[in-house]
Enzyme design. Sequence first.
Site, PDB file in Angstrom:
ATOM      1  N   LYS A  35     -29.520 -14.204  58.564  1.00 27.22           N
ATOM      2  CA  LYS A  35     -30.194 -13.908  57.295  1.00 27.22           C
ATOM      3  C   LYS A  35     -30.861 -12.542  57.300  1.00 27.22           C
ATOM      4  O   LYS A  35     -31.185 -11.989  58.340  1.00 27.22           O
ATOM      5  CB  LYS A  35     -31.172 -15.038  56.950  1.00 27.22           C
ATOM      6  CG  LYS A  35     -30.373 -16.277  56.511  1.00 27.22           C
ATOM      7  CD  LYS A  35     -31.116 -17.249  55.665  1.00 27.22           C
ATOM      8  CE  LYS A  35     -30.096 -18.267  55.108  1.00 27.22           C
ATOM      9  NZ  LYS A  35     -30.706 -19.484  54.609  1.00 27.22           N
ATOM     10  N   ARG A  73     -28.227 -24.962  60.545  1.00 23.99           N
ATOM     11  CA  ARG A  73     -27.007 -24.508  59.850  1.00 23.99           C
ATOM     12  C   ARG A  73     -26.701 -23.103  60.345  1.00 23.99           C
ATOM     13  O   ARG A  73     -27.475 -22.180  60.112  1.00 23.99           O
ATOM     14  CB  ARG A  73     -27.267 -24.521  58.342  1.00 23.99           C
ATOM     15  CG  ARG A  73     -26.088 -24.103  57.482  1.00 23.99           C
ATOM     16  CD  ARG A  73     -26.502 -24.113  56.006  1.00 23.99           C
ATOM     17  NE  ARG A  73     -25.409 -23.732  55.135  1.00 23.99           N
ATOM     18  CZ  ARG A  73     -25.088 -22.462  54.857  1.00 23.99           C
ATOM     19  NH1 ARG A  73     -25.778 -21.476  55.391  1.00 23.99           N
ATOM     20  NH2 ARG A  73     -24.074 -22.191  54.055  1.00 23.99           N
TER      21      ARG A  73
HETATM   22  C1  7PJ Z   1     -28.651 -22.195  53.230  1.00 29.31           C
HETATM   23  C2  7PJ Z   1     -27.748 -23.032  52.610  1.00 29.31           C
HETATM   24  C3  7PJ Z   1     -29.816 -22.751  53.859  1.00 29.31           C
HETATM   25  C4  7PJ Z   1     -28.985 -24.902  53.164  1.00 29.31           C
HETATM   26  C5  7PJ Z   1     -27.089 -20.989  52.393  1.00 29.31           C
HETATM   27  C6  7PJ Z   1     -26.647 -17.901  53.944  1.00 29.31           C
HETATM   28  C7  7PJ Z   1     -26.917 -18.187  52.525  1.00 29.31           C
HETATM   29  N1  7PJ Z   1     -27.898 -24.388  52.573  1.00 29.31           N
HETATM   30  N2  7PJ Z   1     -26.766 -22.264  52.079  1.00 29.31           N
HETATM   31  N3  7PJ Z   1     -29.925 -24.123  53.788  1.00 29.31           N
HETATM   32  N4  7PJ Z   1     -28.209 -20.920  53.111  1.00 29.31           N
HETATM   33  N5  7PJ Z   1     -29.174 -26.232  53.149  1.00 29.31           N
HETATM   34  O1  7PJ Z   1     -26.070 -18.688  54.701  1.00 29.31           O
HETATM   35  O2  7PJ Z   1     -27.054 -16.777  54.338  1.00 29.31           O
HETATM   36  O3  7PJ Z   1     -30.694 -22.085  54.409  1.00 29.31           O
HETATM   37  S1  7PJ Z   1     -26.105 -19.648  51.904  1.00 29.31           S
END
Ligand code: 7PJ
Length: 284
Positions: free
Chosen positions: A229, A263
Site C-alpha cells: 500500500k 490479505r
Molecule cells: C483491501 C481490500 C483491504 C479488504 C483492497 C489494494 C487495494 N479488501 N481490497 N481489505 N484492499 N478486505 O490491495 O491495495 O485492505 S484493494
Amino acid sequence: MVQLNNPNPNNYLLGIDLTFKNPQIMGVLNITPDSFSDGGRFCRIENAVEQALEMVNSGASIIDVGGESTRPGATKVSVDEELERVVPVIKAIRLVSDVVISVDTSKPEVMRQAVKAGASLINDVYALRQPGALDMAASLDVGVCLMHMQKDPDTMQNKPDYSEIIDEVGSFFHERLQACQQAGIAESNIILDPGFGFGKTLAHNLKLLAQLKKFKQYGRPLLVGLSRKSMWGELLGKKVDERVSASVISALLAVINGAAIVRVHDVAETAEALTIYKALQLAN
Ligand code: 7PJ
C-alpha cells in the site's frame, strides 16, 4: 468505543480456525484486462488459475478474486464486465482446488454468481452498503468481510478526517454488525477489516495498526490488508515493487496485534514470516 454485549466466541468460519493463534493468508488475485498477458480469454483464465495455485502452494488458504480496482481514480466496471472477469476464474479455480475462494465485490449480482461458481466469502470494501447487497449476502449465507472506508474510492484520499479514528471505525463496525443482524446475516459469518488506506492518512493507518487489538472486542476475526500500500511509499520512499519487506513486516505486526487473516500479494514471503511466528508460539 461502542461495546457489543455478546461478542461471539465462535471464530470457526469457512472451515478454517480464524483465531490469532492460527493466522491465515488471503492471496490477492486481480482480474483486470491488463493484469494478465493478452493471449485471449482462455489464456487469461489459465493464467489466473496458475497464479491462484501458486499462491495456494505457497501457503494461501483463501484466494481473493477481484474484477474491479478500488484504487482512487480507477475506472468503474459494469456488472456484466465484472461478471465476465471473475465468474469463469472462480469456476476454473474451483475445478482444480478446494481452497476457500473470496470475491472482492460490492455488487449484489456479482456476489450471487460468484457464490454459485464456488466462492464462499464476500469481501466488500463497501461493507454491504450498496443497494441490495445486505439482502443478497443474507440470502447467500456465506462469509462476509465488512471493511471500513471513509467516503468512496474517488474521494476517500481527499483530506481524510476523523476526530478519533479508533472510535469512528469501531462505531462503523457496530453499525454494520447491527445492519447485518437486522438483515438476517449470521454473526458467525462476519469478518471485520479496518480498511487500511481507504480514507486514511499515514498517521491514521499507523494508529489503526498500533491499536488493532482494540477491534477484537467485537468478537469477530479481523482481516487486514497492508500489502504494497501507498502508506509504505510515503513512510519509506519505496515504489510499489519495492514494498515486499514493508508488506511482510507489516503483515506479521498485524498478526501479532490480533489479525486472523492477512490479505497479501507476496504469499510465499508472508508465509515464511508467519511460519516463524507460529514456531515461536509453539516453542513458548
Ligand atoms: C483491501 C481490500 C483491504 C479488504 C483492497 C489494494 C487495494 N479488501 N481490497 N481489505 N484492499 N478486505 O490491495 O491495495 O485492505 S484493494
